[in-house]
Design an enzyme around this catalytic site. Structure first.
Site, mmCIF file in Angstrom:
data_model
loop_
_atom_site.group_PDB
_atom_site.id
_atom_site.type_symbol
_atom_site.label_atom_id
_atom_site.label_comp_id
_atom_site.label_asym_id
_atom_site.label_seq_id
_atom_site.Cartn_x
_atom_site.Cartn_y
_atom_site.Cartn_z
ATOM 1 C CG ASN A 277 -13.321 15.530 -7.612
ATOM 2 O OD1 ASN A 277 -13.269 16.584 -8.224
ATOM 3 N ND2 ASN A 277 -12.782 15.361 -6.422
ATOM 4 C CG ASP A 278 -16.819 17.466 -13.341
ATOM 5 O OD1 ASP A 278 -16.848 16.278 -13.711
ATOM 6 O OD2 ASP A 278 -17.804 18.208 -13.399
ATOM 7 C CB CYS A 279 -11.579 19.313 -9.503
ATOM 8 S SG CYS A 279 -12.766 20.629 -9.805
ATOM 9 C CD GLN B 169 -13.181 20.702 -15.431
ATOM 10 O OE1 GLN B 169 -13.219 21.927 -15.408
ATOM 11 N NE2 GLN B 169 -12.506 19.992 -14.557
#
Length: 811
Positions: free
Chosen positions: A482-484, A499
């Protein structure tokens, strides 16, 4: 259906109105030359890299939404229209768009003129073919004018949209006969040009956009088309385009064929020029000559369809469920090919500028593709591994043209390295190619610093082993899958990227999701070590995996479900102690897939909690309750409105993990229920709500907290494609490649009587009949291969090129 229907016999989706709820697109090409094309002929083309080798221009976030493409116009004595409806939007007597596998066919008719356009990229060619068949369906002579139009991008798509002070002075073309060559910057650092041609003499052309379109006109009413004459303009600076004018006469019932070729050429440095200032056109002329006739085009089109026949023959399903058959046999594997080629770089939601090929994305994408063309998966694995760092970390993305890491996105996503192990083991199981482990692969593309691919896998595992937090769980780094979920970011600056901003150094924020990955993928690593006889490494890794499994149960379980993480301060995330975000989907899926708590009850409780707290009519939301305030210690996830994207949206990529997890504990009915909720063929009747294409998966569907619950976004380029193919083919239908053969382990709805699968594996064919007379979900009662009873549930790997009959009875 309101907007169209599936034509399974032709493997096409037939769109019967141009006004779909959102542009419904297709992809052309599967090697080096690619195109996106919508149901009204919008989109663009590029060579290998949508950022660095963009061929035609396209305007994202435009009004109307799908603005710019490969357009054709008819001027029938002042009646101007397009057979694709757009851009003119004149009412048609008939409209149809057929999106097939690597091609699209558009048919439009108005006032006795019928136009059929076939668009595709021939196998092995760096060109799009657009064949127009124009027929007079009236009983009177027709005398009209046909115009073509594309707009060149000045190669670098990002520079093309920003550097106007330079680009408005650089555009250059050459015109020779019916061919318009785009040669901007060719005289300096570039060795490539593009061209647009037609296989008949033309009656006019334009190469300057303002001359053709008009300074105050739009694509719907270009000045040259409206006036019925091109101006023979030559672009000099400003915006170069390519437009042809062909005057057409047709007797009643007569049909004429026109072949337009949009091509890309690279010349060796010492063969760039024909003469001073004149580009070397021989390769382009040769390309055009290969498609100069309708017969040649038809042969190339047949070859394209034949290649897809072969690709799709590797795995086919015969069941009583028509929608399931079309997903498994046609659209899901087709989308897997597209995502393998594109990663997350170029769609109607990804501009092709901001992202290249993802490290984790590409490893997952090949999971759904490897059975079709293993050799291309092999090449991709080497490309991915070459961007890895010596400590096992890696760039998060790389550019497909250069195959080098993308510094703009950076690194530090601590789940990334583990995906390389999963991708590699999937490839070896499918192909039997253990020699890939001996390949010498650079670190960070440095040819002076190489190690074997197996060493890359070892440091991938150890990147987690050597980066653990206070609870013995993996440090999350910048983020995990989950990049967030940015637990070390603490961003308070508007517009700052979560990011890429500088991370806080804490050594505390841990990911239970990566822990589940480590157990599942660690077991795959151990099995690989045993397969190659490296017992010492297998023993070492087993000890670490067992330790991690204990740490998950001791510190990563919250009583009814698995925690998601620990934050920068060591506080729980995804816990019943939290007011918002009490439960997350990812760790429930991967921990149970890994078998954590499967025998002691924690797994079943976790999946029950998923159904109770996260499930909806349109799929499973990522977290619940949704975040309603910005949590600086959580990062981007809490910036989205409730119900969208990572903040309690139905993030389709992780729904398959729950379906897979349900098979681990034997609940086949629930596994298939989860599968069906996001499978597009089952959503076709809900297109007014869903909006995106009813033949491919979308990344995100608005969750139960959203204003538009059930509305999808970000179609095509999503790991959902690969994971849902793996889910249905391996975890539910239960045919899994293994080192010694095909493992049979279905987990299906109890009501199913059975089904048949044809599976090609290492050169042999297996016709597998699975019967369920006792109506169970799981358990192989008997396995018979070619009349011989097999102990266990592994179909032997014959490697003999023959067809083998397999009979499986569940019970």
């Amino acid at each position: 259906m309101k907007y169209g229907h599936f034509d399974d016999a032709r493997r096409e989706y037939v769109i019967t109105t141009p006004q779909t709820p959102y542009p419904w697109i297709n992809y052309l090409g599967s090697e080096a030359f690619f195109g996106l094309i919508s149901n009204t002929s919008g989109g663009y083309s590029f060579y290998k890299d949508a950022k660095l080798r963009r061929i035609t221009r396209f305007r994202y976030n435009s009004v109307p939404i799908d603005n710019g493409g490969r357009y054709f116009y008819i001027n029938d004595n002042g009646d101007v229209w397009s057979h694709t409806w757009k851009p003119v939007k004149k009412e048609l007597d008939f409209y149809e768009c057929r999106h097939g596998l690597g091609y699209s066919i558009f048919t439009g008719e108005r006032n006795g003129i019928r136009v059929e356009q076939l668009a595709f990229v021939p196998n092995g060619e760096n060109a799009e073919i657009h064949r127009l068949k124009i027929k007079n369906t009236s009983d009177a002579k027709k005398d009209f004018k046909l115009f073509s139009f594309i707009e060149w991008c000045l190669w670098d798509a990002q520079d093309d949209t920003t550097n106007f002070q330079r680009n408005f002075s650089t555009g250059e073309v050459e015109i020779v006969g019916s061919t318009i060559y785009h040669k901007t910057e060719y005289k300096e650092r570039r060795n490539h040009y593009a061209f647009y041609s037609v296989n008949v003499p033309v009656d006019g052309y334009d190469t300057d956009r303002d001359s053709f379109v008009g300074l105050y006109n739009g694509f719907e009413a270009p000045d040259s088309v409206m006036k019925g004459e091109c101006k023979n303009s030559v672009a000099s600076g400003w915006s170069p385009v390519a437009a042809h004018q062909i005057n057409v006469e047709l007797a009643p019932g007569e049909e004429k064929v026109f072949v337009f070729t949009l091509g890309y050429i690279e010349n060796p440095q010492d063969e760039k020029w024909e003469s001073k200032g004149i580009i070397n056109k021989k390769p382009a002329e040769a390309l055009m000559s290969r498609f100069a006739t309708d017969e040649a085009v038809e042969a190339a089109f047949a070859a394209l369809k034949g290649s897809w026949d072969k690709l799709l023959s590797h795995y086919t399903l015969q069941s009583d469920d028509e929608k399931l058959n079309r997903m498994v046999n046609i659209w899901n594997p087709y989308q897997c090919m597209v995502t393998f080629n594109m990663s997350r770089s170029a769609s109607y939601f990804e501009s092709g500028i901001g992202r290249g090929m993802g490290f984790r994305d590409s490893n997952q994408d090949l999971l759904g593709f490897v059975h079709q063309i293993p050799e291309r998966a092999r090449e991709r694995i080497i490309d991915i591994a070459s961007t890895q760092f010596e400590d096992g970390g890696c760039y998060h993305q790389y550019q497909p043209l250069t195959k080098k890491g993308n510094n703009d996105i950076g690194s530090g996503f601590n789940d990334d390295p583990l995906w390389l192990i999963l991708g590699t083991t999937a490839y070896i199981k499918e192909s039997g190619d253990l020699d890939i482990l001996k390949e010498m692969v650079p670190f960070d593309n440095d040819e002076n610093n190489k190690a074997t691919l197996f060493d890359h896998l070892r440091v991938s595992l150890d990147h987690v082993t050597n980066n653990l937090g206070p609870h013995g769980l993996p440090l999350i780094g910048r983020a995990d899958w989950n990049d967030c979920l940015n637990l070390n970011c603490f961003s308070n600056t508007p517009g700052e990227s979560f990011q890429t901003t500088e991370n806080q150094e804490g050594g505390v924020a841990e990911s239970v999701f990566i822990a589940g990955m480590y157990v599942m993928i660690g077991k795959e690593y151990v099995a690989l070590c045993k397969e190659i006889g490296n017992e010492a490494e297998a023993t070492r890794a087993t000890a670490e995996v067992e330790k991690m499994e204990k740490n998950i149960l001791a510190h990563g379980y919250d009583g009814e479900w698995f925690l998601r993480a620990y934050d920068f301060y060591g506080n729980k995330i995804g816990s019943n102690e939290n007011e918002e975000g009490k439960i997350f989907i990812e760790s429930q899926g991967f921990c149970v897939m890994a078998g954590v708590g499967a025998e002691t009850g924690e797994a079943e409780k976790a999946l029950n909690s998923v159904k109770e707290r996260l499930d909806t009519e349109y799929g499973i939301v990522l977290n619940n309750p949704a975040f309603t305030t910005y949590h600086i210690e959580m990062g981007e996830i809490s910036t989205y409105p409730a119900g969208y994207k990572e903040n309690a949206g139905i993030f389709c990529h992780n729904n398959p993990w729950i379906a897979c997890a349900e098979t681990v504990i034997g609940r086949g009915d629930r596994a298939f229920e989860v599968y069906k909720k996001i499978a597009p063929a089952y959503l076709e009747e809900k297109s007014d709500i869903h909006k995106t294409e009813p033949y491919v998966y979308s990344q995100m569907v608005a969750g139960k907290d959203a204003v538009r619950h059930g509305e999808a976004k970000n179609s095509w380029l999503t790991g959902t494609a690969a994971w849902n193919f793996i889910t249905i083919s391996q975890w539910i239908l239960g045919i899994k490649p293994d080192y010694k053969g095909l493992k049979v382990d279905p987990c299906i709805p109890k009501a199913w009587d059975g089904y048949k699968i044809m599976r090609e594996f290492k050169g042999a064919n297996y016709e597998i009949s699975i019967q369920n007379p006792n109506h169970v979900s799981k358990g192989v009662k008997s396995l018979v291969v070619d009349g011989e009873v097999i102990n266990g549930n592994i179909i032997p790997d014959f490697k003999d090129g023959k067809t083998h009959q397999v009979e499986v009875v569940l019970g």
